[in-house]
Design a protein around this motif. Structure first.
Motif, PDB file in Angstrom:
ATOM      1  N   LEU A  32       0.860  -1.301  -0.095  1.00  0.00           N
ATOM      2  CA  LEU A  32      -0.066  -0.109   0.093  1.00  0.00           C
ATOM      3  C   LEU A  32       0.721   1.235  -0.100  1.00  0.00           C
ATOM      4  CD1 LEU A  32      -2.858  -1.059   2.265  1.00  0.00           C
ATOM      5  CD2 LEU A  32      -3.023  -0.868  -0.171  1.00  0.00           C
ATOM      6  N   ASP A  33       2.179   1.180  -0.050  1.00  0.00           N
ATOM      7  CA  ASP A  33       2.951   2.201  -0.300  1.00  0.00           C
ATOM      8  C   ASP A  33       3.249   2.366  -1.611  1.00  0.00           C
ATOM      9  OD1 ASP A  33       4.084   3.426   2.477  1.00  0.00           O
ATOM     10  OD2 ASP A  33       4.797   1.257   2.871  1.00  0.00           O
ATOM     11  N   CYS A  34       2.762   1.536  -2.664  1.00  0.00           N
ATOM     12  CA  CYS A  34       3.082   1.553  -3.800  1.00  0.00           C
ATOM     13  C   CYS A  34       1.887   1.857  -4.835  1.00  0.00           C
ATOM     14  CB  CYS A  34       3.773   0.284  -4.363  1.00  0.00           C
ATOM     15  SG  CYS A  34       5.201  -0.094  -3.175  1.00  0.00           S
ATOM     16  N   SER A  35       2.152   2.390  -5.839  1.00  0.00           N
ATOM     17  CA  SER A  35       0.958   2.758  -6.753  1.00  0.00           C
ATOM     18  C   SER A  35       0.572   1.498  -7.509  1.00  0.00           C
ATOM     19  CB  SER A  35       1.195   3.903  -7.628  1.00  0.00           C
ATOM     20  OG  SER A  35       2.338   3.430  -8.571  1.00  0.00           O
ATOM     21  N   PRO A  36      -0.701   1.441  -8.051  1.00  0.00           N
ATOM     22  CA  PRO A  36      -1.107   0.426  -8.813  1.00  0.00           C
ATOM     23  C   PRO A  36      -0.731   0.792 -10.051  1.00  0.00           C
ATOM     24  CG  PRO A  36      -2.962   1.842  -8.702  1.00  0.00           C
ATOM     25  CD  PRO A  36      -1.778   2.334  -7.606  1.00  0.00           C
ATOM     26  N   VAL A  37      -0.615  -0.265 -11.132  1.00  0.00           N
ATOM     27  CA  VAL A  37      -0.269   0.053 -12.778  1.00  0.00           C
ATOM     28  C   VAL A  37      -1.762   0.231 -13.254  1.00  0.00           C
ATOM     29  CG1 VAL A  37       0.635  -0.421 -15.126  1.00  0.00           C
ATOM     30  CG2 VAL A  37       1.731  -1.062 -12.476  1.00  0.00           C
ATOM     31  N   SER A  38      -2.179   1.274 -13.875  1.00  0.00           N
ATOM     32  CA  SER A  38      -3.604   1.618 -14.311  1.00  0.00           C
ATOM     33  C   SER A  38      -3.481   1.749 -15.908  1.00  0.00           C
ATOM     34  CB  SER A  38      -4.070   2.932 -13.526  1.00  0.00           C
ATOM     35  OG  SER A  38      -3.920   2.905 -12.088  1.00  0.00           O
ATOM     36  N   ASP A  39      -4.617   1.529 -16.385  1.00  0.00           N
ATOM     37  CA  ASP A  39      -4.946   2.052 -17.878  1.00  0.00           C
ATOM     38  C   ASP A  39      -5.510   3.303 -17.613  1.00  0.00           C
ATOM     39  OD1 ASP A  39      -3.893  -0.277 -19.054  1.00  0.00           O
ATOM     40  OD2 ASP A  39      -6.020  -1.285 -18.713  1.00  0.00           O
ATOM     41  N   GLY A  40      -5.090   4.095 -18.485  1.00  0.00           N
ATOM     42  CA  GLY A  40      -5.629   5.678 -18.536  1.00  0.00           C
ATOM     43  C   GLY A  40      -4.992   6.502 -19.431  1.00  0.00           C
ATOM     44  N   CYS A  41      -5.536   7.516 -19.833  1.00  0.00           N
ATOM     45  CA  CYS A  41      -5.128   8.615 -20.811  1.00  0.00           C
ATOM     46  C   CYS A  41      -5.474   9.895 -20.199  1.00  0.00           C
ATOM     47  CB  CYS A  41      -5.511   8.309 -22.130  1.00  0.00           C
ATOM     48  SG  CYS A  41      -7.138   8.665 -22.159  1.00  0.00           S
ATOM     49  N   ALA A  42      -4.792  10.837 -20.896  1.00  0.00           N
ATOM     50  CA  ALA A  42      -5.107  12.476 -20.792  1.00  0.00           C
ATOM     51  C   ALA A  42      -4.463  13.054 -21.831  1.00  0.00           C
ATOM     52  CB  ALA A  42      -4.076  12.976 -19.387  1.00  0.00           C
ATOM     53  N   ALA A  43      -5.126  14.245 -22.155  1.00  0.00           N
ATOM     54  CA  ALA A  43      -4.850  15.165 -23.357  1.00  0.00           C
ATOM     55  C   ALA A  43      -4.715  16.437 -22.726  1.00  0.00           C
ATOM     56  CB  ALA A  43      -5.816  14.755 -24.462  1.00  0.00           C
ATOM     57  N   VAL A  44      -3.892  17.244 -23.384  1.00  0.00           N
ATOM     58  CA  VAL A  44      -3.964  18.763 -23.045  1.00  0.00           C
ATOM     59  C   VAL A  44      -3.801  19.407 -24.442  1.00  0.00           C
ATOM     60  CG1 VAL A  44      -2.520  20.665 -22.112  1.00  0.00           C
ATOM     61  CG2 VAL A  44      -2.561  18.428 -20.939  1.00  0.00           C
ATOM     62  N   ILE A  45      -4.556  20.549 -24.571  1.00  0.00           N
ATOM     63  CA  ILE A  45      -4.518  21.280 -25.525  1.00  0.00           C
ATOM     64  C   ILE A  45      -3.770  22.577 -25.240  1.00  0.00           C
ATOM     65  CG2 ILE A  45      -5.890  22.640 -27.397  1.00  0.00           C
ATOM     66  CD1 ILE A  45      -8.246  20.775 -26.763  1.00  0.00           C
ATOM     67  N   ILE A  46      -2.569  22.734 -26.090  1.00  0.00           N
ATOM     68  CA  ILE A  46      -1.797  24.207 -25.921  1.00  0.00           C
ATOM     69  C   ILE A  46      -1.879  24.630 -27.073  1.00  0.00           C
ATOM     70  CG2 ILE A  46       0.497  24.982 -25.510  1.00  0.00           C
ATOM     71  CD1 ILE A  46       1.296  22.171 -24.342  1.00  0.00           C
ATOM     72  N   ALA A  47      -2.342  26.204 -26.936  1.00  0.00           N
ATOM     73  CA  ALA A  47      -2.598  26.935 -27.883  1.00  0.00           C
ATOM     74  C   ALA A  47      -2.030  28.416 -27.816  1.00  0.00           C
ATOM     75  CB  ALA A  47      -4.207  27.163 -28.320  1.00  0.00           C
ATOM     76  N   HIS A  48      -2.063  29.072 -28.695  1.00  0.00           N
ATOM     77  CA  HIS A  48      -1.556  30.408 -28.634  1.00  0.00           C
ATOM     78  C   HIS A  48      -2.716  31.330 -28.130  1.00  0.00           C
ATOM     79  CE1 HIS A  48      -0.814  34.570 -30.084  1.00  0.00           C
ATOM     80  NE2 HIS A  48       0.236  34.530 -30.012  1.00  0.00           N
ATOM     81  N   GLU A  49      -2.355  32.467 -27.123  1.00  0.00           N
ATOM     82  CA  GLU A  49      -3.452  33.339 -26.548  1.00  0.00           C
ATOM     83  C   GLU A  49      -4.488  33.577 -27.469  1.00  0.00           C
ATOM     84  OE1 GLU A  49      -3.663  37.683 -24.475  1.00  0.00           O
ATOM     85  OE2 GLU A  49      -1.679  36.727 -25.283  1.00  0.00           O
ATOM     86  N   SER A  50      -4.372  34.028 -28.965  1.00  0.00           N
ATOM     87  CA  SER A  50      -5.406  34.433 -29.617  1.00  0.00           C
ATOM     88  C   SER A  50      -6.582  33.355 -29.837  1.00  0.00           C
ATOM     89  CB  SER A  50      -4.717  34.939 -30.940  1.00  0.00           C
ATOM     90  OG  SER A  50      -3.996  33.774 -31.762  1.00  0.00           O
ATOM     91  N   VAL A  51      -5.785  31.973 -29.939  1.00  0.00           N
ATOM     92  CA  VAL A  51      -6.907  31.096 -30.243  1.00  0.00           C
ATOM     93  C   VAL A  51      -7.606  30.565 -28.837  1.00  0.00           C
ATOM     94  CG1 VAL A  51      -6.778  28.541 -30.848  1.00  0.00           C
ATOM     95  CG2 VAL A  51      -5.155  30.148 -32.040  1.00  0.00           C
ATOM     96  N   ALA A  52      -6.702  30.584 -27.875  1.00  0.00           N
ATOM     97  CA  ALA A  52      -7.254  30.138 -26.454  1.00  0.00           C
ATOM     98  C   ALA A  52      -8.362  30.824 -26.114  1.00  0.00           C
ATOM     99  CB  ALA A  52      -6.145  30.142 -25.388  1.00  0.00           C
ATOM    100  N   LYS A  53      -8.575  32.048 -26.540  1.00  0.00           N
ATOM    101  CA  LYS A  53      -9.490  33.058 -25.753  1.00  0.00           C
ATOM    102  C   LYS A  53     -10.850  32.757 -26.724  1.00  0.00           C
ATOM    103  CE  LYS A  53      -6.864  36.772 -24.177  1.00  0.00           C
ATOM    104  NZ  LYS A  53      -6.373  38.372 -24.176  1.00  0.00           N
ATOM    105  N   LYS A  54     -10.626  31.944 -27.809  1.00  0.00           N
ATOM    106  CA  LYS A  54     -11.977  31.672 -28.544  1.00  0.00           C
ATOM    107  C   LYS A  54     -12.722  30.395 -28.132  1.00  0.00           C
ATOM    108  CE  LYS A  54     -10.178  33.262 -32.813  1.00  0.00           C
ATOM    109  NZ  LYS A  54      -9.620  32.973 -34.428  1.00  0.00           N
ATOM    110  N   PHE A  55     -12.252  29.719 -27.100  1.00  0.00           N
ATOM    111  CA  PHE A  55     -12.652  28.567 -26.421  1.00  0.00           C
ATOM    112  C   PHE A  55     -13.643  28.860 -25.579  1.00  0.00           C
ATOM    113  CE2 PHE A  55      -8.209  25.963 -27.154  1.00  0.00           C
ATOM    114  CZ  PHE A  55      -8.624  25.886 -28.459  1.00  0.00           C
ATOM    115  N   LYS A  56     -14.718  28.050 -25.356  1.00  0.00           N
ATOM    116  CA  LYS A  56     -15.942  28.198 -24.494  1.00  0.00           C
ATOM    117  C   LYS A  56     -15.384  28.233 -22.977  1.00  0.00           C
ATOM    118  CE  LYS A  56     -19.594  26.618 -27.127  1.00  0.00           C
ATOM    119  NZ  LYS A  56     -20.839  25.812 -27.257  1.00  0.00           N
ATOM    120  N   GLN A  57     -14.352  27.101 -22.778  1.00  0.00           N
ATOM    121  CA  GLN A  57     -13.660  27.179 -21.359  1.00  0.00           C
ATOM    122  C   GLN A  57     -12.673  28.132 -21.079  1.00  0.00           C
ATOM    123  OE1 GLN A  57     -12.925  22.749 -21.652  1.00  0.00           O
ATOM    124  NE2 GLN A  57     -14.038  22.557 -19.503  1.00  0.00           N
TER     125      GLN A  57
END
Length: 214
Positions: A32-57
């Motif tokens: 219990l001191d050790c992490s499990p091995v998991s299936d998973g994924c993540a994504a990050v969108i990196i954009a220029h300020e002019s583009v990022a400001k157009k997103f709803k979030q």
């Protein structure tokens, strides 16, 4: 914390006794001191300020980032320290204009595949004084409602999508800053830190500083 995160693989309510009585993996680390091995994924969108400001979030801004690597060979390193992490943190702080990380970081997600790592990384990044992380942990400083909430998502000990671990942690901090972390939301989270590593024995480290404001 994982009990409050529906995305956590292991949502377990455990005690110190449970940890100490779990199977010994490699002294002093128990199962219990050790992490499990998991299936998973993540994504990050990196954009220029002019583009990022157009997103709803509303965008979350990358204010500082640094990657540093130490020698590959164990014999060339002091494994009780993490020089690469200390340097990466200093450079990320400087880029973000952070003078006092102990007071300016509101929330942090750290690589904690093993229990000791959270404490070690906190000290190496100057978020707490040397030899104080354990005592502050016991005081509750790193709880969701503590002075510096750390791994409010449950961290990697509650689910470790190995190659995607860094982005998984980053996504957790982005949610905190946007205020949509749900049950594990940290109050007034404006500036967040994400730390990840690679290589044997913490050879290389990356630190990101994210912020609500540009």
């Amino acid at each position: 914390n994982a009990l409050k995160n529906p995305l956590a693989q292991l949502q377990l309510k455990i005690t110190v006794k449970d940890v100490l009585e779990s199977e010994m993996i490699s002294d002093p680390l128990h199962k219990l001191d050790c992490s499990p091995v998991s299936d998973g994924c993540a994504a990050v969108i990196i954009a220029h300020e002019s583009v990022a400001k157009k997103f709803k979030q509303k965008p979350v801004w990358i204010k500082g980032v640094s990657f540093c690597a130490d020698s590959f060979f164990f014999g060339d390193r002091d494994l009780s320290r993490a020089k690469a992490l200390t340097e990466a943190a200093k450079k990320a702080y400087a880029m973000a204009g952070i003078k006092n990380p102990k007071k300016e970081i509101d929330v942090a997600e750290l690589y904690d595949a093993f229990t000791y790592q959270e404490l070690m990384w906190l000290e190496e990044m100057g978020l707490v004084d040397d030899s104080m992380a354990g005592k502050l942990l016991e005081k509750g400083d790193f709880n969701i409602d503590g002075r510096l909430p750390v791994n409010a998502s449950g961290g990697l000990l509650s689910g470790h999508p190995v190659i995607a671990a860094g982005l998984y942690s980053m996504a957790a901090v982005v949610r905190q800053i946007r205020g949509d972390a749900g049950g594990f939301q940290v109050k007034k989270a404006k500036t967040g830190l994400v730390q990840g590593l690679n290589g044997l024995g913490g050879q290389s480290h990356c630190v990101f500083i994210l912020d609500k404001e540009k």
